[in-house]
Scaffold this active site. Structure first.
Site, PDB file in Angstrom:
ATOM      1  CG  ASP A 192       3.978  -6.298   2.998  1.00  0.00           C
ATOM      2  OD1 ASP A 192       4.478  -7.410   2.770  1.00  0.00           O
ATOM      3  OD2 ASP A 192       4.122  -5.689   4.075  1.00  0.00           O
TER       4      ASP A 192
ATOM      5  CD  GLU B  80       2.472 -11.197   2.995  1.00  0.00           C
ATOM      6  OE1 GLU B  80       3.282 -11.976   3.516  1.00  0.00           O
ATOM      7  OE2 GLU B  80       2.301 -10.031   3.407  1.00  0.00           O
TER       8      GLU B  80
HETATM    9  C1  NOJ Z   1       5.411  -9.618   4.313  1.00  0.00           C
HETATM   10  C2  NOJ Z   1       6.662  -9.593   3.492  1.00  0.00           C
HETATM   11  O1  NOJ Z   1       6.566 -10.573   2.486  1.00  0.00           O
HETATM   12  C3  NOJ Z   1       7.800  -9.831   4.445  1.00  0.00           C
HETATM   13  O2  NOJ Z   1       9.005 -10.068   3.777  1.00  0.00           O
HETATM   14  C4  NOJ Z   1       7.886  -8.629   5.354  1.00  0.00           C
HETATM   15  O3  NOJ Z   1       8.898  -8.857   6.310  1.00  0.00           O
HETATM   16  C5  NOJ Z   1       6.555  -8.378   6.071  1.00  0.00           C
HETATM   17  N1  NOJ Z   1       5.424  -8.497   5.209  1.00  0.00           N
HETATM   18  C6  NOJ Z   1       6.524  -7.008   6.663  1.00  0.00           C
HETATM   19  O4  NOJ Z   1       6.373  -6.038   5.677  1.00  0.00           O
END
Ligand code: NOJ
Length: 568
Positions: free
Chosen positions: A233, A293
């Site tokens: 993430d 991500e």
């Molecule tokens: C990216 C995640 O996909 C999202 O859903 C989240 O709110 C943020 N990172 C914070 O962790």
């Protein structure tokens, strides 16, 4: 008095370690002559655990629910599921606020349920990928509770604490991605802590070696429990300028009413690459995969996430592909060419839990099913690994809240009505026509849209022309056709503004994909002499609706698609 160890208790751990290393070695082996790894041939599928399947009818999905759907996933053609965070959490950000990295939230089940899910997955050849949240914890994590308790607490330096600039003034002008200052004053010690996201998600201090060690060990712990990889993430946000320079202020305000700011001093720091290399080393011990991500503005930045010696993320997601938000062959062509120019393996996504569903983003309101099939046939036949989002295969649509009081996602409440939050793309999976789409007997945490009556697994399974059956056909072909698994990507008819077409070619086997991205019928002629086909013949493998092919000429219906084998 300590008991003397019995022989079985000495032998068992040794046996487990032995079998684990056999399993790890098997995972790491290339699966073909091209040297491809398992994740390059796999189809990934994102599961939002709150919304996938509810085994105990409490309105929220759970791990036993996921286990019960393994045969569905296998039949669909899914090889690995990425489950968004299911660790204990106060659920402020629906799991992305982790309170214990080595356990399961009771709402989702137990570690024993997790182990059963892994076993069930193995039976159905579905691997488990967990979501690792390295940037921040929950403010209820014991590390943070200790950290905030005093300036000399053992975990004080696990987070980022600073004095304000003056009374009532945060240390600098950094803005949280979710609205408001990125700093919150904690009265106990009268210092501010930093949070890129919500105030309940304090950022970990990755410059502290103890944090790094704990996080690396945590990933190893899960690999030993049977996890085949992690989606990492928010990797862009792991480090920030230790001198805390202000960020440049841009004109205007955002949906949360904050000034627009360029995150120059709190994102994309090069130190992240060292961390990724270390995470990768641990992953390599188990043949595991790291998915990132990675929101990047250009290919050069995306390329860096693979690591200079291919020693960072195997699968950084190409979100620039999702930002081609219209059916535009020229824009898709140039994005695919760009990502193919990067030195790693492309990763394609069209939907996830943070962006409106592809059904709505690409749909024109009249031909959405045809467009959903077209988009599925498109990104599932590209060179690279696709990550599907649950429900995409049945044409699930966004179900956005219409009243502020119904919104669950906090950014949707603070940003209403400009920002409605992400509830719309996170609604329960639509299994059948029973109340709540068969997801739960109790009213689910988010409502299903009325379209569940037609767009659900049970109904679509019976309809040979459904979105679901098109996905199944394409996924089955993708798993068995060498050209689709291994082949190069060759763009065709690059001046055509309406029909996106390309070849996938491998050792004498060639597949042509043609996608009519327009609302009128299109006749297209393919001259494949440059590709070694004097007189190309197209033999349809999958078409929707039926497409006519005469030699090297085809006619596609509005939003029609053809996947064909090319022969001389
Ligand atoms: C990216 C995640 O996909 C999202 O859903 C989240 O709110 C943020 N990172 C914070 O962790």
């Amino acid at each position: 008095m300590p008991r003397r160890s019995s022989l079985p208790s000495l032998i068992l751990p040794l046996l487990l370690t032995f079998f684990y290393s056999l399993f790890a070695a098997a995972q790491a082996k290339p699966v073909d002559a091209e040297g491809h790894q398992w994740w390059q041939h796999a189809v990934f599928y994102e599961v939002y655990p709150r919304s996938f399947a509810d085994s105990n009818d409490d309105g929220v999905g759970d791990l036993n629910g996921i286990s019960s759907k393994m045969s569905y996933l296998q039949e669909l053609g899914v090889d690995a599921i990425w489950i968004t965070p299911c660790y204990p959490s106060p659920q402020i950000d629906f799991g992305y606020d982790v309170a214990d990295y080595r356990n399961i939230d009771p709402m989702y089940g137990t570690l024993a349920d997790f182990d059963r899910m892994v076993a069930e997955g193995r039976k159905h050849h579905v691997r488990i990928i967990l979501d690792f949240v390295p940037n921040h914890t929950s403010d209820q994590h014991p590390w943070f509770l200790d950290s905030k308790s005093s300036r000399t607490a053992p975990h004080r330096d696990w987070y980022i604490w600073r004095d304000g600039k003056g009374p009532g003034q945060p240390p600098n002008n950094w803005i949280s991605g979710f609205g408001g200052s990125a700093w919150t004053l904690d009265p106990t010690t009268n210092q501010y802590y930093y949070h890129f996201f919500y105030a309940q998600q304090p950022d970990l201090n990755w410059r502290n070696p103890a944090v790094e060690k704990e996080m690396l060990d945590t990933t190893r712990w899960w690999y030993k429990r049977g996890v085949s990889g992690f989606r990492l993430d928010a990797v862009d946000t792991l480090f920030e300028d230790p001198a805390l320079h202000d960020n440049p202020v841009l004109p205007g305000t955002n949906a949360q009413g904050d000034p627009n700011i360029e995150n120059k001093n709190n994102q994309y720091f090069p130190e992240v690459h060292q961390v990724l290399q270390k995470l990768r080393k641990v992953a390599d011990e188990s043949g595991a995969v790291l998915i990132g991500e990675t929101w990047t503005a250009n290919i050069a930045d995306l390329d860096r996430y693979y690591g200079q010696g291919d020693n960072e993320l195997q699968m950084p997601m190409d979100f620039m592909f999702t930002s081609v938000d219209k059916l535009s062959p020229p824009e898709f062509r140039s994005q695919i060419a760009a990502v193919n120019g990067a030195h790693g393996w492309p990763v394609f996504v069209i939907s996830n839990h943070d962006i409106p569903r592809s059904y709505n983003r690409y749909g024109d309101g009249k031909n959405n099913d045809a467009i959903a099939k077209l988009m599925g046939a498109f990104y599932l036949t590209l060179r690279g690994t696709p990550i599907m989002y649950y429900g995409e295969e049945i044409g699930m649509e966004n179900n956005d809240p219409t009243r502020k009081e119904d919104v669950k996602d906090p950014i949707g409440r603070t940003g209403w009505p400009q920002e409605k939050g992400r509830d719309g793309e996170r609604t329960p999976m639509q299994w059948n026509t029973a109340p709540n789409a068969g997801f739960s007997k109790k009213d689910p945490w988010l409502p299903v849209p009325p379209s569940y009556q037609t767009h659900n697994v049970a109904t679509e399974s019976k309809d040979p022309n459904s979105v679901l059956n098109l996905y199944k056909k394409v996924l089955a072909l993708r798993h068995t056709n060498q050209a689709l698994l291994e082949g190069s990507y060759i763009a065709l008819n690059e001046d055509d503004p309406n029909v996106m077409s390309y070849l996938r070619s491998y050792r004498g086997k060639t597949v042509l994909v043609a996608l009519n991205m327009s609302a009128s019928p299109k006749k297209t002629i393919f001259n494949l002499s440059q590709q070694g086909f004097g007189r190309a013949n197209l033999k349809s493998l999958i078409a929707s609706p039926e497409a006519s092919a005469k030699g090297n000429e085809i006619t596609l219906e509005p939003f029609g698609l053809l996947i064909a084998e090319v022969t001389q």
